[in-house]
Design a protein around this motif. Structure first.
Motif, PDB file in Angstrom:
ATOM      1  N   ARG A  62       1.046  -1.230  -0.022  1.00  0.00           N
ATOM      2  CA  ARG A  62       0.041   0.035  -0.101  1.00  0.00           C
ATOM      3  C   ARG A  62       0.750   1.222   0.072  1.00  0.00           C
ATOM      4  O   ARG A  62       1.728   1.355   0.940  1.00  0.00           O
ATOM      5  N   VAL A  63       0.603   2.104  -1.033  1.00  0.00           N
ATOM      6  CA  VAL A  63       1.832   3.090  -1.157  1.00  0.00           C
ATOM      7  C   VAL A  63       0.761   4.596  -1.127  1.00  0.00           C
ATOM      8  O   VAL A  63      -0.099   5.093  -1.544  1.00  0.00           O
ATOM      9  N   LEU A  64       1.506   5.503  -0.180  1.00  0.00           N
ATOM     10  CA  LEU A  64       1.355   6.949  -0.157  1.00  0.00           C
ATOM     11  C   LEU A  64       2.272   7.515  -1.184  1.00  0.00           C
ATOM     12  O   LEU A  64       3.531   7.632  -1.110  1.00  0.00           O
ATOM     13  N   VAL A  65       1.394   8.035  -2.132  1.00  0.00           N
ATOM     14  CA  VAL A  65       2.369   8.586  -3.596  1.00  0.00           C
ATOM     15  C   VAL A  65       2.252  10.306  -3.063  1.00  0.00           C
ATOM     16  O   VAL A  65       1.558  10.983  -3.066  1.00  0.00           O
ATOM     17  N   ALA A  66       3.687  10.649  -2.614  1.00  0.00           N
ATOM     18  CA  ALA A  66       3.636  11.863  -2.258  1.00  0.00           C
ATOM     19  C   ALA A  66       4.619  12.869  -3.122  1.00  0.00           C
ATOM     20  O   ALA A  66       5.486  12.462  -3.764  1.00  0.00           O
TER      21      ALA A  66
END
Length: 246
Positions: free
Chosen positions: A31-35
């Motif tokens: 699960r990726v937080l795309v910052a």
């Protein structure tokens, strides 16, 4: 699914290498937080990979803390942080680079690593687990003329990676880096000064494999270093450069 059930923050993830890393991580189960500083770009990649978008200025402490808080709120914990966000100054003699450009390069390329470590290291220590991956550059290993302060910022990142790795290893936290050669990213034209066939040929002549790094190359290397397969690897600065630094 080599990153099954892992959670990750990837900075500078709205384009280029960061987008490639985010896509690979998601494909491998993370699960990726795309910052990204560009909120629209972050949202576009996040929508594509069913991730979470985050607008962040990695050179600002309050913005970085908000990013860390968002990731922990969304995911419960953070397993992986990829410090990919970066900028450069245009090629020019070192004594002609403006103080403003110098400060920007070091704020984004170096201070961001410090700020993100401050925001998330205690969280990882409490869990006795975590992986930090810094995206440095071959510029920090084999500098090119006229990119002196960019080169220096990436050399700083390589040394920071090794220093962090030694200090954090007893807490179960691994720290590695990737050293890509110039790639098909928005920064390519800035590195070259101008994007022309002749200038591309000049750059490619220094890469034995004969092509630029791609976001997919970086995603594959990042996936390995951030996976449990690399559990004995820390303090490594892996060149993804087609032989450029040989």
């Amino acid at each position: 699914m080599r990153l099954q059930s892992k959670t990750a923050i990837v900075t500078g993830a709205g384009s280029g290498f960061g987008a490639g890393i985010s896509r690979k991580f998601a494909a491998e189960g993370a699960r990726v937080l795309v910052a990204d500083i560009n909120a629209d770009a972050a949202r576009e990649i996040a929508d594509e990979i069913s991730g979470v978008a985050c607008a962040v200025d990695v050179s600002d402490s309050a913005s970085v803390q908000a990013m860390a808080n968002q990731a922990i709120s969304e995911f419960g914990h953070v397993d992986i942080v990829v410090n990919n966000a970066g900028v450069t100054h245009l090629p020019a003699p070192l004594d002609t680079i403006s103080e403003e450009d110098f400060d920007r390069v070091f704020a984004v390329n170096c201070k961001s690593v410090y700020l993100i470590a401050n925001a998330l290291t205690a969280h990882m220590k409490a869990r006795s687990s975590g992986t930090i991956l810094n995206v440095a550059s071959t510029a920090g290993v084999s500098p090119r003329p006229n990119l002196s302060w960019y080169n220096a910022s990436k050399g700083w990142m390589i040394t920071a990676t090794k220093a962090m790795a030694v200090e954090l290893a007893p807490f179960g936290i691994r720290v590695n880096a990737l050293n890509p050669v110039a790639g098909e990213t928005p920064l390519l034209a800035s590195f070259m000064g101008e994007d022309t066939p002749d200038r591309r040929a000049q750059f490619l002549s220094t890469i034995p494999i004969g092509r630029f790094s791609t976001p997919e190359d970086m995603g594959n290397a990042a996936c390995y270093l951030c996976s449990d397969e690399a559990s004995m690897i820390t303090g490594v600065c892996m060149e993804v450069d087609g032989g450029r630094c040989i």
